[in-house]
Design an enzyme around this catalytic site. Structure first.
Site, PDB file in Angstrom:
ATOM      1  N   PHE A 193     -86.415 -22.420  -9.348  1.00 21.64           N
ATOM      2  CA  PHE A 193     -86.504 -21.969 -10.687  1.00 21.64           C
ATOM      3  C   PHE A 193     -86.855 -22.871 -11.803  1.00 21.64           C
ATOM      4  O   PHE A 193     -86.641 -22.360 -12.842  1.00 21.64           O
ATOM      5  CB  PHE A 193     -84.906 -21.487 -10.890  1.00 21.64           C
TER       6      PHE A 193
ATOM      7  N   GLY B 288     -90.742 -13.949 -34.307  1.00 19.66           N
ATOM      8  CA  GLY B 288     -91.415 -14.262 -32.906  1.00 19.66           C
ATOM      9  C   GLY B 288     -90.385 -14.945 -32.077  1.00 19.66           C
ATOM     10  O   GLY B 288     -90.254 -14.640 -30.828  1.00 19.66           O
TER      11      GLY B 288
ATOM     12  N   LEU C 242     -93.179 -20.757 -29.382  1.00 16.88           N
ATOM     13  CA  LEU C 242     -92.023 -19.963 -29.820  1.00 16.88           C
ATOM     14  C   LEU C 242     -90.944 -19.629 -29.175  1.00 16.88           C
ATOM     15  O   LEU C 242     -90.837 -19.728 -28.018  1.00 16.88           O
ATOM     16  CB  LEU C 242     -92.384 -18.437 -30.451  1.00 16.88           C
TER      17      LEU C 242
ATOM     18  N   ASP D 187     -82.658 -18.147   2.254  1.00 14.29           N
ATOM     19  CA  ASP D 187     -82.604 -17.046   1.134  1.00 14.29           C
ATOM     20  C   ASP D 187     -83.951 -16.378   1.081  1.00 14.29           C
ATOM     21  O   ASP D 187     -83.817 -15.339   0.349  1.00 14.29           O
ATOM     22  CB  ASP D 187     -82.144 -17.693  -0.270  1.00 14.29           C
TER      23      ASP D 187
ATOM     24  N   GLU E 124     -81.830 -20.792 -17.501  1.00 18.22           N
ATOM     25  CA  GLU E 124     -82.648 -21.932 -17.360  1.00 18.22           C
ATOM     26  C   GLU E 124     -83.600 -22.245 -18.325  1.00 18.22           C
ATOM     27  O   GLU E 124     -83.588 -23.608 -18.644  1.00 18.22           O
ATOM     28  CB  GLU E 124     -83.445 -22.005 -15.825  1.00 18.22           C
TER      29      GLU E 124
ATOM     30  N   SER F 181     -73.339 -25.439  -6.508  1.00 20.16           N
ATOM     31  CA  SER F 181     -74.298 -25.582  -5.508  1.00 20.16           C
ATOM     32  C   SER F 181     -75.313 -26.688  -5.553  1.00 20.16           C
ATOM     33  O   SER F 181     -75.454 -27.692  -4.536  1.00 20.16           O
ATOM     34  CB  SER F 181     -75.336 -24.361  -5.373  1.00 20.16           C
TER      35      SER F 181
ATOM     36  N   GLY G  71     -93.681 -24.996 -31.941  1.00 17.63           N
ATOM     37  CA  GLY G  71     -94.785 -24.482 -31.824  1.00 17.63           C
ATOM     38  C   GLY G  71     -94.933 -23.480 -30.822  1.00 17.63           C
ATOM     39  O   GLY G  71     -95.089 -22.229 -31.131  1.00 17.63           O
TER      40      GLY G  71
ATOM     41  N   ARG H 162     -80.870 -29.609   0.078  1.00 16.34           N
ATOM     42  CA  ARG H 162     -79.662 -29.259   0.520  1.00 16.34           C
ATOM     43  C   ARG H 162     -79.236 -29.693   1.785  1.00 16.34           C
ATOM     44  O   ARG H 162     -77.923 -29.716   2.165  1.00 16.34           O
ATOM     45  CB  ARG H 162     -79.854 -27.505   0.650  1.00 16.34           C
TER      46      ARG H 162
ATOM     47  N   HIS I 173     -95.619 -22.951 -36.598  1.00 20.56           N
ATOM     48  CA  HIS I 173     -96.818 -22.551 -37.141  1.00 20.56           C
ATOM     49  C   HIS I 173     -96.839 -22.505 -38.702  1.00 20.56           C
ATOM     50  O   HIS I 173     -97.863 -22.611 -39.660  1.00 20.56           O
ATOM     51  CB  HIS I 173     -97.684 -21.318 -36.668  1.00 20.56           C
TER      52      HIS I 173
END
Lengths: 631, 631
Positions: free
Chosen positions: B415, B145, B111, B447, B389, B362, B109, B498, B63
């Protein structure tokens, strides 16, 4: 019989449950077991979810649940037999903790969420304590992973900011993650990091129960800061994979478990406990219930002696609400409309709290006379969380889980992406949390592409259990609060405009979620919502003379789909068109692609008029196209 | 003429651009201006995007761009006239920085994204430096920020972990955010926090250019750690709103700006600069270009004297790839298939890098002989980012922005929510980044609900510019890499199973993104993808005798939609059915809701067979329903 044996029995029970299930996470069962055992046998005053005075416990490293389930079973929260069905279809004990399980205070699994939930619970406790003397501790266990996740770090800063001294973080620091040793992915000095965030920091051997006991005692005495106890532990302790990342998701075979049992001198039946352990844990539960009932008596006595507070307490969570009609308002944005509605409701509904990710000046989501929540003003109803959207969502979930409050988050629609995992968890747990998002279309700001929502509205609509509403004026906005507060517990996203919109005529069918805003004579219907309703009305005007179209305001497409089929069909008259600043994918059920005037590409910098021309989102262009199709 | 005046002129120019636009962020133009001025006039060796040796600069607090645009214009990256069209439709200078603007190294932009991009650039630099002696600094400016956002914090830990000593963070600490003073939302001791993350920490007055100069000098000399310079600044400095949060988004009127000019003794034309300032900045640009050309010469000389390295360098980014057919493979999961394809490609394509959020064991996304990237092994091709992530995605974006590498991230599909803002930025910037997501359906793991993807696939498909692919076997997987590496720069999501799946017959039309997998005689077509292809084949078997159906494997619905219409139509024969473990909303374009066998509700814990029975996702159930519809 010594404690140590029982703790070992319970850990072994966890390993057995995993072995029997054929999947699960053995490593942290062994690293966290002694901490959990000490917590549950000596400190935590646990209880069922209808007991507001219970201490809260969140297992943020939810994959360690087999060990926790073993303890909860031993404490008779459910039968030991349930462990036989761990991770099985139809069983009580799910792969990661879920809130239907007695003794589980929050569903966890996605790392970092749980710690933020716990911070939310601790915030809720400070408010309940300040208002009603309803007090307890909030404990949370984390592994190394939860402290790598940004959402966890955001939440911890907030715990420090608000000096949540009854928030106690039990850090199972086994220095190993799935892919290897922790130092492969982090060399943070965690002691220093916690200090920088305003925490008391204690360090402790996580396998020495006397020391664990004393450390938790010390943590409980903190007066002005949250406490973290950094427990040095060994992942997969006492197994052949002790200290190795390979123990994380290891499923030990029965003969391997037998060897571990021999090594630890544990004698107990498979998937069961020794008689001594059962007796000991029954006693623990008995003491626990006695401590809880003393806490309850004290609380009741306090209320008895403070009749005013008692009355307030009893009415506190009654958030039943009658819709009020708002009349004679000027053209205002729905973000302003929402601010008015919220404040009107807050006059009578006591248990609303707002959370803002540093945008309350813009989102207008603030209880005007509610005061600002702080370490010195626990009665404040507006909670600043900083530019931490993700933690805002997860903390709101924790506040809702605490049981008394309806938290209301706010940020821009485009930033809903930052909090998606928390929004999903609200939906999974069916929590009454309101997520408000302003700047609802690509025409709403000259801030440029990063600030212009395109896909977000439809992304939110894809989340199961979620109601997404995009009201077009103040009275449509008001009915959304009716759904939120008077219907079954469920989260809601309220998507609000920055641009001013004219008020609509009050219509008693707004409450259905979709209603006939304008009746036409022809079998042509335009579905629209929010800031595009005005375009739809202009299109109807432009078509006048040739066609007299119907306009249906779809406040919430999920509500629309929940309507009785016959009622819904009546709204879908003839040829269906859609106008909405979103990809509109859910509308494809009702009409074909070329009947939908939507936004699928990223926005660009510019003023509203230029952008509407650029994207063809004008009544002129749309009415022309509709005419062409109708020909 | 003294420096101070020119810095002030440029800040005023920023304020004027905002005033002229009618919106923008004046506060940080005034707080950050002296730092930016000193950086650009004394340190940064800037250049256009085709110059790999330039220093990189990311304005994470996007910004604040009006001030940066003023400097870039003064340095002739574009004409001063462009400032007249700041934030206007069709103008070059967008509301927040975008990469089409000369001199801008990353779109910012939202943050926290920018700082993670910069960390990615700095990682890329260490690799290019180790391989080819291609070296430069990476600077990043952040406000308060960016350091509250989790993604920023995640990225900084990674900068510390990898000892990115040429990464210099310029922290414009004005202690104010939009809603008020910083201490309302954060009491973090930032000095301590940075130390805990392995940073050199310098502190400096952010309005004293000599001190700024010396601090940056010191930062550049760091040998083994990234450096943060904490610049104490005043938001809205020298304006009537100095120090106040109200200056953040303030648009000053022309007479207010005139008063500020008078106060600062700035005499210059509106939206322009004084002749002296122009001359000075031209000289700065000249020196800059000379420094850059020296750097280039040194680099070229080095290459000349190291012919082998020169050859490698020239071929390094040539990632053209011919599809190879993989034959005679057993039933394997597509995550394994992807691992095989990736490693096969990595034998010839040098510039691939993997990033894993602690799940490479995995996801199988790892270049087997590539080594692990670390502070002591910059040649490693596999970068561990920990359970972060969000930063993984944004760092991958930064690596791609650096210009030479194709980064490949991996985690579980569920995720993907954690990294959605970074994925969106990859799409906005059209970066060649591959996001791989395993555990592609609710049937893929016991899971439990939190780990079972439902809405994610369709959420990703809603992002503009994004290709989402869900291959069903190894050869379908291989064609996805063809799109990624040989077509126009664009991000891609690769969604992998999987569970094990049988190999399909090799079909030359796979490259189209959708193809006729099984030809039938009847005008009935089943569209399916990934792990559901096997169900579709079983359904076809079950229908045999009554109907002979077509099956189309839709590897990527976006690719399918990019096909020539006539070709696409040929695949849509007769009655269309869909089978896919997702809400399948985009398929609503091709058939009606009751023809779609999808997943709309959250998953539950259990084994694959039980879950498929529970959700009716069996060939028996689906073929029965299809028969009923066809009757």
């Amino acid at each position: 019989m010594k404690d140590i044996d029982i703790s070992n029995e319970l850990k072994i029970l966890g390993l057995e449950a995993i072995s029997n299930a054929g999947s699960g996470h053995s490593g942290s069962v062994m690293s966290a077991g002694d901490i959990l055992f000490t917590l549950y046998t000596r400190h935590l005053i646990s209880g069922l979810k209808d007991e507001p005075l219970r201490d809260r416990f969140v297992l943020s490293n939810g994959h360690a649940c087999a060990g926790l389930y073993a303890i909860l079973a031993s404490l008779n929260f459910f039968s030991l037999d349930e462990l036989k069905h761990f991770r099985s279809f139809g069983g009580l004990l799910t792969g990661h903790p879920e809130i239907d399980i007695p003794g589980i205070d929050s569903a966890t699994g996605p790392l970092g969420q749980g710690v933020a939930n716990a911070v939310g619970m601790a915030i809720a406790e400070t408010i309940m304590n300040a208002r009603f003397h309803l007090s307890h501790y909030t404990y949370c266990m984390v592994g190394d992973g939860c402290l790598e996740e940004g959402v966890g770090l955001e939440a911890l800063s907030i715990a420090g900011l608000y000096k949540l001294n009854k928030f106690i973080l039990l850090y199972d620091k086994n220095d190993v993650t799935l892919d290897g040793n922790l130092n492969k992915s982090s060399i943070d000095d965690m002691k220093l990091k916690f200090k920088s965030m305003g925490f008391n920091v204690l360090e402790c051997d996580g396998h020495n129960k006397k020391k664990i006991d004393r450390a938790i005692d010390k943590a409980k005495s903190s007066k002005d800061k949250p406490t973290v106890i950094i427990f040095k532990t060994i992942i997969g302790k006492d197994t052949p994979l002790a200290g190795s990342n390979l123990s994380h998701g290891k499923v030990f075979k029965l003969d391997e478990i037998d060897s571990i049992k021999k090594k630890l001198n544990v004698e107990k039946p498979f998937l069961n406990l020794s008689v001594e352990a059962k007796e000991y844990m029954s006693l623990v539960r008995k003491f626990n219930d006695e401590k809880l009932s003393i806490r309850k008596k004290n609380f009741e006595n306090f209320l008895k002696n403070n009749k005013n507070i008692e009355k307030n307490y009893k009415n506190f969570t009654k958030n039943a609400l009658k819709i009020k009609n708002f009349k004679n308002l000027d053209k205002i944005s729905t973000r302003e409309a929402n601010g008015i509605v919220l404040n009107e409701i807050a006059k009578n509904v006591e248990n609303l709290l707002t959370l803002s990710a540093d945008l309350s000046s813009s989102t207008k989501v603030k209880i005007e006379n509610g005061g600002e929540y702080s370490a010195t003003n626990r009665l404040g109803k507006n909670i600043a969380v900083g530019i931490r959207e993700h933690a805002m969502g997860a903390i709101a979930n924790g506040i809702a889980l605490h049981g008394e409050f309806v938290p209301i988050c706010s940020t821009f629609l485009t930033f809903s992406n930052y909090m998606m995992p928390a929004i999903r968890m609200a939906s999974i747990m069916k929590l009454r949390v309101l997520f408000t998002f302003t700047h609802s279309s690509i025409f709403d700001t000259p801030d440029g592409v990063t600030h212009l929502p395109v896909e977000q509205l439809d992304q939110l609509r894809l989340i199961p259990n979620m109601i997404v509403a995009r009201p077009a004026d103040i009275n449509e906005c008001a009915v959304c609060y009716n759904w939120l507060l008077n219907e079954e517990s469920k989260p809601m996203c309220l998507v609000l405009s920055r641009g001013n919109l004219p008020p609509l005529n009050i219509n008693e069918n707004m409450i259905d979620g979709a209603y006939l805003l304008k009746q036409g004579k022809d079998k042509i219907t335009i579905l629209s919502s929010g800031s595009e309703i005005q375009i739809a009305l202009d299109v109807a005007d432009a078509l006048k003379g040739k066609y007299d179209v119907n306009i249906v305001s779809v406040i919430s497409i999920e509500k629309f789909e929940q309507m009785e089929k016959s009622k819904r069909s009546k709204l879908l008259k003839g040829e269906i068109f859609v106008i909405e600043s979103s990809p509109c994918v859910k509308y494809l059920k009702y009409t074909s692609e070329n009947h939908i005037f939507n936004v699928r590409d990223f926005g660009v910098t510019g003023d509203e008029t230029s952008l509407k021309n650029h994207f063809g989102f004008t009544s002129e262009n749309i009415s022309k196209k509709i005419l062409k199709i109708l020909k």
